[in-house]
Design an enzyme around this catalytic site. Structure first.
Site, mmCIF file in Angstrom:
data_model
loop_
_atom_site.group_PDB
_atom_site.id
_atom_site.type_symbol
_atom_site.label_atom_id
_atom_site.label_comp_id
_atom_site.label_asym_id
_atom_site.label_seq_id
_atom_site.Cartn_x
_atom_site.Cartn_y
_atom_site.Cartn_z
ATOM 1 C CB SER A 120 -0.807 0.125 1.307
ATOM 2 O OG SER A 120 -1.626 1.143 1.250
ATOM 3 C CG HIS A 160 -4.610 5.266 -2.055
ATOM 4 N ND1 HIS A 160 -5.511 4.277 -2.768
ATOM 5 C CD2 HIS A 160 -4.117 4.268 -1.163
ATOM 6 C CE1 HIS A 160 -5.664 2.943 -2.216
ATOM 7 N NE2 HIS A 160 -4.895 3.014 -1.129
#
EC number: 1.3.3.3
Length: 304
Positions: free
Chosen positions: A94, A108
């Site tokens: 992530s 992101h």
């Protein structure tokens, strides 16, 4: 659906983390990632890599985690109640990137793999992930290119894949209390197991490997754009939306906290600087107003 190969997934994720960090260091041109490994008492651990105060990136964090536990957390069973009580194994990469220049979007991405096990039953596994873009001063050409890259990586898996996961992204990264999307979207998928394991794994790899291909050209084009105090103030204000979403709605944040993950790594997604302003309204006809009027509305960016 094919037997899952967790070792192969883990090997890919570790290499993906290394590749993305190398790509971001090249884009920044000055700073390097610091590496911080951690262990989780209940099982597993991870590697957090964080770049701070670079020439281009104010903060960039790229996390790898591989955790396991005796029972699935509430965030993972909310829409799959039949999995409650199963043991689990979860792994993923992530990342969140907060650039200095307000003309470079925040972004992101994540890719992840879950297995839920129960004695006497077949394991239940699935992939999830995606990437999304959060600009402050958007350029339509950048947004279209971002979505074109997403479309191209989905195309080998079926013509329906990009529209489906693009729509899911628009719906997921939405702040109901603000009535607006967090940004201009991208891809979001979860519970992916309807193909054979290898094909699902291939798709997850395509998404992970596609991130730098989508984001790097935007950074290169915008990193030298001049900006002043006005643009910086607006960037810090809009970063507040990022904080609101991640702390109130984001499944990954909730999953990490509920499974006893490392707090510093989970909250690495927070921007280093942010501000809130009471009842802010952009002035009509300004670039700030254009963000709300043109870009924070789900639409088909590839229509023309």
């Amino acid at each position: 659906m094919g037997l899952p190969n967790a070792d192969a997934v883990k090997a890919f994720l570790l290499q993906l983390q290394a590749n993305i960090c190398a790509g971001l260091e090249q884009l920044d041109g000055a700073a390097s990632f610091a590496t911080d490994s951690w262990q989780r008492a209940e099982g597993g651990g991870g590697i957090s890599r964080v770049l701070t105060d670079g020439a281009v990136f104010e903060q960039a964090g790229v996390n790898f985690s591989h955790v396991m536990g005796a029972s699935m957390p509430a965030s993972a069973t909310a829409h799959r109640p039949e999995l409650a009580g199963r043991s689990f194994e979860a792994m993923g990469v992530s990342l969140v990137i907060h650039p200095k220049n307000p003309y470079i979007p925040t972004t992101h991405a994540n890719v992840r793999f879950f297995i839920a096990r129960k004695e006497g039953a077949d394991p239940v596994w699935w992939f999830g992930g995606g990437f999304d873009l959060t600009p402050y001063y958007p350029f339509e050409s950048d947004v279209k290119e971002w979505h074109q890259t997403a479309n191209d990586l989905c195309a080998p898996f079926g013509a329906e894949v990009y529209p489906k996961y693009k729509e899911w992204c628009d719906k997921y990264f939405f702040l109901p209390h603000r009535g607006e999307t967090r940004g201009v979207g991208g891809l979001f998928f979860d519970d992916l197991n309807h193909w054979e394991f290898e094909r699902c794994f291939d798709f997850m790899q395509a998404v992970g490997n596609g991130f730098i291909k989508a984001y790097g050209p935007i950074v290169e084009r915008r990193k030298a754009t001049e900006y002043g105090e006005r643009e910086r103030d607006f960037q810090l204000y809009r970063r507040g939306r990022y904080v609101e979403f991640n702390l109130v709605y984001d499944r990954g944040t909730l999953f990490g906290l509920q499974t006893g993950g490392r707090t510093e790594s989970i909250l690495m997604s927070m921007p280093p600087l942010v501000r809130w302003q009471y009842a802010y309204q952009p002035e009509a006809g300004t670039p700030e107003a254009a963000l709300y009027e043109r870009f924070l509305k789900p639409q088909d960016w590839l229509a023309n």
